[in-house]
Design an enzyme around this catalytic site. Structure first.
Site, PDB file in Angstrom:
ATOM      1  N   GLY A 254       6.177   3.024  -1.989  1.00 55.83           N
ATOM      2  CA  GLY A 254       6.658   1.700  -2.345  1.00 55.83           C
ATOM      3  C   GLY A 254       6.269   0.492  -1.520  1.00 55.83           C
ATOM      4  N   PRO A 297       3.105   7.229  -0.258  1.00 56.00           N
ATOM      5  CA  PRO A 297       2.443   5.961  -0.561  1.00 56.00           C
ATOM      6  C   PRO A 297       1.324   6.126  -1.585  1.00 56.00           C
ATOM      7  CG  PRO A 297       1.649   6.825   1.529  1.00 56.00           C
ATOM      8  CD  PRO A 297       2.754   7.744   1.077  1.00 56.00           C
ATOM      9  N   ARG A 299       0.098   2.793  -3.753  1.00 50.42           N
ATOM     10  CA  ARG A 299      -0.504   1.458  -3.746  1.00 50.42           C
ATOM     11  C   ARG A 299      -1.075   1.082  -2.371  1.00 50.42           C
ATOM     12  NH1 ARG A 299       1.235  -2.564  -7.354  1.00 50.42           N
ATOM     13  NH2 ARG A 299       3.139  -1.372  -7.679  1.00 50.42           N
ATOM     14  N   CYS A 367      -8.577  -7.828 -28.243  1.00 48.88           N
ATOM     15  CA  CYS A 367      -8.118  -8.640 -29.356  1.00 48.88           C
ATOM     16  C   CYS A 367      -6.628  -8.900 -29.361  1.00 48.88           C
ATOM     17  CB  CYS A 367      -8.572  -8.003 -30.655  1.00 48.88           C
ATOM     18  SG  CYS A 367     -10.343  -8.162 -30.821  1.00 48.88           S
TER      19      CYS A 367
HETATM   20  N1  LLP Z   1       6.643   8.246  -5.475  1.00 46.38           N
HETATM   21  C1  LLP Z   1       7.183   8.107  -6.687  1.00 46.38           C
HETATM   22  C2  LLP Z   1       8.201   9.073  -7.114  1.00 46.38           C
HETATM   23  C3  LLP Z   1       6.787   7.077  -7.531  1.00 46.38           C
HETATM   24  O1  LLP Z   1       7.340   6.948  -8.731  1.00 46.38           O
HETATM   25  C4  LLP Z   1       5.803   6.162  -7.090  1.00 46.38           C
HETATM   26  C5  LLP Z   1       5.350   5.083  -7.970  1.00 46.38           C
HETATM   27  C6  LLP Z   1       5.237   6.347  -5.814  1.00 46.38           C
HETATM   28  C7  LLP Z   1       5.692   7.390  -5.032  1.00 46.38           C
HETATM   29  C8  LLP Z   1       4.170   5.451  -5.263  1.00 46.38           C
HETATM   30  O2  LLP Z   1       4.636   4.147  -5.104  1.00 46.38           O
HETATM   31  P1  LLP Z   1       3.666   3.055  -4.456  1.00 46.38           P
HETATM   32  O3  LLP Z   1       3.475   3.415  -2.990  1.00 46.38           O
HETATM   33  O4  LLP Z   1       2.395   3.107  -5.183  1.00 46.38           O
HETATM   34  O5  LLP Z   1       4.373   1.773  -4.631  1.00 46.38           O
HETATM   35  N2  LLP Z   1       2.300   0.754 -12.586  1.00 46.38           N
HETATM   36  C9  LLP Z   1       3.053  -0.025 -11.631  1.00 46.38           C
HETATM   37  C10 LLP Z   1       3.508   0.816 -10.459  1.00 46.38           C
HETATM   38  C11 LLP Z   1       4.308   2.016 -10.891  1.00 46.38           C
HETATM   39  C12 LLP Z   1       4.830   2.791  -9.726  1.00 46.38           C
HETATM   40  C13 LLP Z   1       5.338   4.100 -10.184  1.00 46.38           C
HETATM   41  N3  LLP Z   1       5.798   4.954  -9.154  1.00 46.38           N
HETATM   42  C14 LLP Z   1       2.202  -1.192 -11.147  1.00 46.38           C
HETATM   43  O6  LLP Z   1       1.051  -1.294 -11.547  1.00 46.38           O
HETATM   44  O7  LLP Z   1       2.674  -2.016 -10.378  1.00 46.38           O
END
Ligand code: LLP
Length: 438
Positions: A254, A297, A299, A367
């Site tokens: 996150g 992590p 993103r 489109c």
């Molecule tokens: N763990 C779980 C259980 C998750 O659901 C997620 C992301 C992560 C880890 C990784 O989170 P990150 O470090 O990437 O924030 N499509 C959306 C983001 C969806 C995130 C879903 N879960 C976007 O493009 O912003």
């Protein structure tokens, strides 16, 4: 020779002729070699981001720890090979992501299978492939998994996904820790306690501990600390009621990343230090042993390792109204503005030293009017058909969310390491799309 780094990220620079360089490579050369639209990825940055997590845990967390790359952010063979070679673990949410890791030579014993609605087929397939740990989301999944493990005569390791009831103030689509979330079982309602009892009663499931994930693109100051305290409080109350002490605490993913210059920069190392201290203190207060600490992590591992290149098609000026700059990609390769109103930094990749004296919307070729990549950006008035446009920070949730809308094939991915480029996902062709049609 590239010089003058851009403030957004130090893998972006501009040379004397005003051309954008990414990861030490000339974007014009890459666009000519591979065509557009084109996803570029910076392998050195991916590895550096992974090491940031690994080093922080090694230096600042006194217990055992594990970093899981959340492969939903971007999954293809080469990314999984990189994760494998860095020795980290993997978070996968589908047989597709698991298969990608498996084919990349990833040891699925180090994979965690997530998701809020795994089908019986998903469960059977993951057990068959020897997935190390299931992150079980709900009681129905728990009994389906118990059945499958019993059928095979194994004991499957699991974590339970709990909902801590924390609002992390990100956009709603990715705010997942609140009590009314579709993910996990809520602590506040008492349902988590019965979920744990069911798991403990399962003969073929070995409960390692608890998982939570409060959201994505999170900047809130202390959200992980608050979450950790709630989870540890729950661990203590379970111990009191059942005598069971969880050994694993998975805090999910996150941490937010910078998409535009005004976004704050998160110091991941400092954040992990803060969480580590909170957990140590709370464990001391509750007389709990230090759990094995997991983070997932996605993103923050790949976002700033990505850049997308497009070519300009039309530049439409509507006097008294607005301007549109259209490129040869759009919501098919990057749906994030359409879905979340996500911000991005856009560059005129070959005209970096020209004045940006035209306000326009960057739109795609798909489109519908919602096919926008970014609104109200500034570009040089001289932009014309054929000019390159670069969108930064596209490494996370772009390739992985790409669609086949309008039957436009998806762009290839080129990986750059030490300034050297190599194709790691080839460009899709219309024939690829037709390959499934009978
Ligand atoms: N763990 C779980 C259980 C998750 O659901 C997620 C992301 C992560 C880890 C990784 O989170 P990150 O470090 O990437 O924030 N499509 C959306 C983001 C969806 C995130 C879903 N879960 C976007 O493009 O912003």
């Amino acid at each position: 020779m590239a010089y003058e780094r851009l403030p957004l990220s130090d893998n972006l620079s501009v040379n004397e002729e005003g051309r954008l360089f990414f990861a030490g490579a000339d974007t014009r050369t890459l666009a000519e070699k591979y065509g557009t639209p084109l996803y570029l990825m910076d392998e050195d940055r991916i590895r550096a981001n992974i090491r940031l997590y690994k080093d922080a845990f090694r230096d600042l967390w006194p217990g055992e720890a594990e970093v899981l790359y959340a492969s939903k952010a971007c999954s293809f063979l080469e990314i999984c090979r990189i994760a494998e070679s860095e020795g980290i673990s993997l978070d996968a949410v589908s047989p597709g992501e698991l298969l990608t890791a498996k084919k990349a030579g990833f040891d699925l014993g180090r994979a965690y299978f997530q998701g809020n609605n795994k089908t019986d087929e998903d469960i059977a397939c993951a057990v068959e492939w020897g997935v190390g740990t299931f992150v079980t989301d709900n009681p129905e999944e728990l009994s389906a998994l118990e059945k499958e493990a019993a059928r095979r005569g194994i004991r499957q390791k699991i974590l339970l996904r709990l909902t801590p009831g924390v609002d992390c103030h990100t956009y709603e689509a990715v705010n997942t820790g609140k009590v009314d979330s579709k993910f996990g079982v809520a602590i506040e309602t008492g349902q988590a306690a019965s979920f744990v009892r069911e798991a403990l009663a399962s003969a073929h499931l070995e409960l390692l501990g608890f998982h939570c994930h409060v959201g994505s693109q999170v900047f809130d100051e202390d959200v992980f600390e608050r979450t950790a305290r709630i989870m540890l409080g729950f661990i203590a109350s379970v111990r009191e009621k059942t005598g069971y002490t969880a050994r694993v605490l998975d805090l999910g993913g996150g941490y937010g990343v910078r998409y535009v210059d005004r976004d704050p920069a998160i110091d991941v190392r400092k954040k992990i230090g803060d969480v580590s201290e909170t957990i140590r203190e709370t464990c001391r207060e509750l007389s709990l042993p230090l759990p094995r600490l997991l983070m997932e992590p996605g993103r923050s591992i790949v976002a700033d390792a990505g850049l997308t290149l497009y070519r300009t098609g039309s530049v439409k000026r509507i006097p008294g109204y607005k301007n549109y700059l259209s490129v040869d990609g759009g919501m098919g390769d990057n749906p994030r503005f359409a879905l979340y109103g996500a911000r991005y930094t856009v560059y005129p990749a070959e005209k970096m030293r020209e004045e940006r004296d035209m306000v326009c919307d960057l739109v795609g070729r798909f489109c519908e009017s919602g096919d926008e990549i970014q609104r109200d950006i500034r570009m040089p008035r001289s932009m014309e058909r054929g000019d390159l446009v670069a969108v930064a920070t596209t490494g996370a949730y772009n390739y992985s969310m790409a669609s086949l809308y309008n039957r436009v094939p998806r762009p290839p991915v080129v990986m750059i390491r030490n300034g050297e480029d190599r194709l790691v996902v080839r460009r899709e062709t219309p024939e690829d799309l037709l390959a499934l049609d009978l």
